[in-house]
Design an enzyme around this catalytic site. Structure first.
Site, PDB file in Angstrom:
ATOM      1  N   ASP A  71      48.235  39.327  33.653  1.00 43.38           N
ATOM      2  CA  ASP A  71      47.454  38.179  34.712  1.00 43.38           C
ATOM      3  C   ASP A  71      46.540  37.289  33.934  1.00 43.38           C
ATOM      4  O   ASP A  71      45.896  37.644  32.750  1.00 43.38           O
ATOM      5  CB  ASP A  71      46.766  38.951  35.529  1.00 43.38           C
ATOM      6  CG  ASP A  71      46.228  37.807  36.765  1.00 43.38           C
ATOM      7  OD1 ASP A  71      47.047  36.753  36.922  1.00 43.38           O
ATOM      8  OD2 ASP A  71      45.216  37.831  37.303  1.00 43.38           O
ATOM      9  N   ASP A  80      43.664  34.669  35.389  1.00 39.90           N
ATOM     10  CA  ASP A  80      42.295  34.910  35.965  1.00 39.90           C
ATOM     11  C   ASP A  80      41.671  36.125  36.211  1.00 39.90           C
ATOM     12  O   ASP A  80      42.358  37.080  36.800  1.00 39.90           O
ATOM     13  CB  ASP A  80      42.343  33.964  37.398  1.00 39.90           C
ATOM     14  CG  ASP A  80      42.675  32.688  37.502  1.00 39.90           C
ATOM     15  OD1 ASP A  80      42.364  31.925  36.337  1.00 39.90           O
ATOM     16  OD2 ASP A  80      43.154  32.159  38.147  1.00 39.90           O
ATOM     17  N   ASP A 119      43.690  42.315  37.177  1.00 42.12           N
ATOM     18  CA  ASP A 119      42.295  42.620  37.708  1.00 42.12           C
ATOM     19  C   ASP A 119      42.372  42.931  39.345  1.00 42.12           C
ATOM     20  O   ASP A 119      41.511  43.202  39.939  1.00 42.12           O
ATOM     21  CB  ASP A 119      41.462  41.617  37.458  1.00 42.12           C
ATOM     22  CG  ASP A 119      41.694  40.370  38.197  1.00 42.12           C
ATOM     23  OD1 ASP A 119      42.848  39.778  38.257  1.00 42.12           O
ATOM     24  OD2 ASP A 119      40.629  39.587  38.727  1.00 42.12           O
TER      25      ASP A 119
END
Length: 265
Positions: free
Chosen positions: A19, A21, A215
């Site tokens: 990922d 962000d 995250d």
């Protein structure tokens, strides 16, 4: 599940799907350890793909964003929920039309797949992230869905990390349309297995040879888990260690950030 005690099996993986962000950057700030992680993947010949649920930017724009932060990564290392949405619609309904609430990254991906814009009688209403979201757009989307347009959303993230906290993301933006129409959007980004299978195909690795690094438990970790990848939760973005007990599943590894993966080797 493991924290930082033994990462040898993780380091032996051939491919990494990451990922962006909250993993690679937050807002316009590169996160600690990212440069070392990317240097390690390049040095070790790892295959890697930045697979982001954000639909705002094209791969070229994401490449340039990292470049402005001092990190050089080839454009071929990026795949977005906008690209996944455009590919899905081009296969499901070639030549279809759409009313789109979204940023240029989404619009350009749709144009490139032969999908044209239509705010009168479109086949689809598509919602992605955008800074120009307003009541007029929501109202038009509601009317079009009630007239028969099918509702698509680029991803199911409620929020996304920004430099000073979090901001509403796609699921929060499409929710008013769902509530007003009684229709449920089909979400294209992670954890949709279509996007994960595309990522593995782009890397040319099998699921057991790859790891998913993210995250978020509700998109990244579940996407990796359901696709057969080892999963790595980093605590540099949206999820804190205290929130892990809210979920009935666990990641294989919990790390402070991606800089923990190469370690001192």
């Amino acid at each position: 599940m493991s924290d930082k005690c033994d990462l040898s099996a993780l380091r032996a993986k051939k491919g990494f799907i990451c990922d962006m962000d909250g993993v690679i950057y937050r807002g316009n700030q590169l996160l600690p350890g990212v440069r070392e992680f990317v240097d390690w993947m390049n040095r070790e010949g790892k295959k890697y793909l930045f697979l982001t649920n954000s639909s705002e930017r094209s791969p070229k724009e994401l490449q340039q964003k990292l470049g402005r932060m001092g990190l050089r990564v080839g454009e071929e290392h990026f795949y977005t929920s906008a690209l996944a949405t455009a590919r899905f619609l081009s296969l499901q309904a070639p030549g279809c039309t759409a009313y789109v609430i979204g940023a240029p990254g989404l619009l350009n991906a749709l144009y490139d797949c032969g999908i044209t814009m239509n705010d009168v009688d479109p086949d689809y209403v598509i919602v992605g992230e955008t800074a120009t979201y307003n009541f007029e757009m929501i109202s038009k989307a509601v009317r079009l869905v009630l007239r028969g347009a099918r509702l698509i959303a680029t991803n199911s993230d409620l929020t996304g990390p920004v430099e000073n906290g979090v901001a509403p993301a796609c699921r929060a933006l499409v929710a008013p349309v769902e509530l007003a129409t009684g229709k449920h959007a089909y979400f294209m980004g992670k954890p949709n297995p279509l996007m994960m299978r595309t990522g593995l195909k782009l890397l040319d690795v099998h699921s057991e040879e790859a790891a998913m690094v993210g995250d978020r438990m509700d998109t990244d970790v579940i996407a990796g888990l359901e696709s057969g990848l080892d999963t790595v939760l980093v605590l540099s973005g949206c999820t804190s260690r205290g929130e892990l007990d809210d979920y009935p599943y666990r990641p294989n590894y919990i790390l402070n950030g991606v800089g923990d993966i190469p370690g001192e080797i």
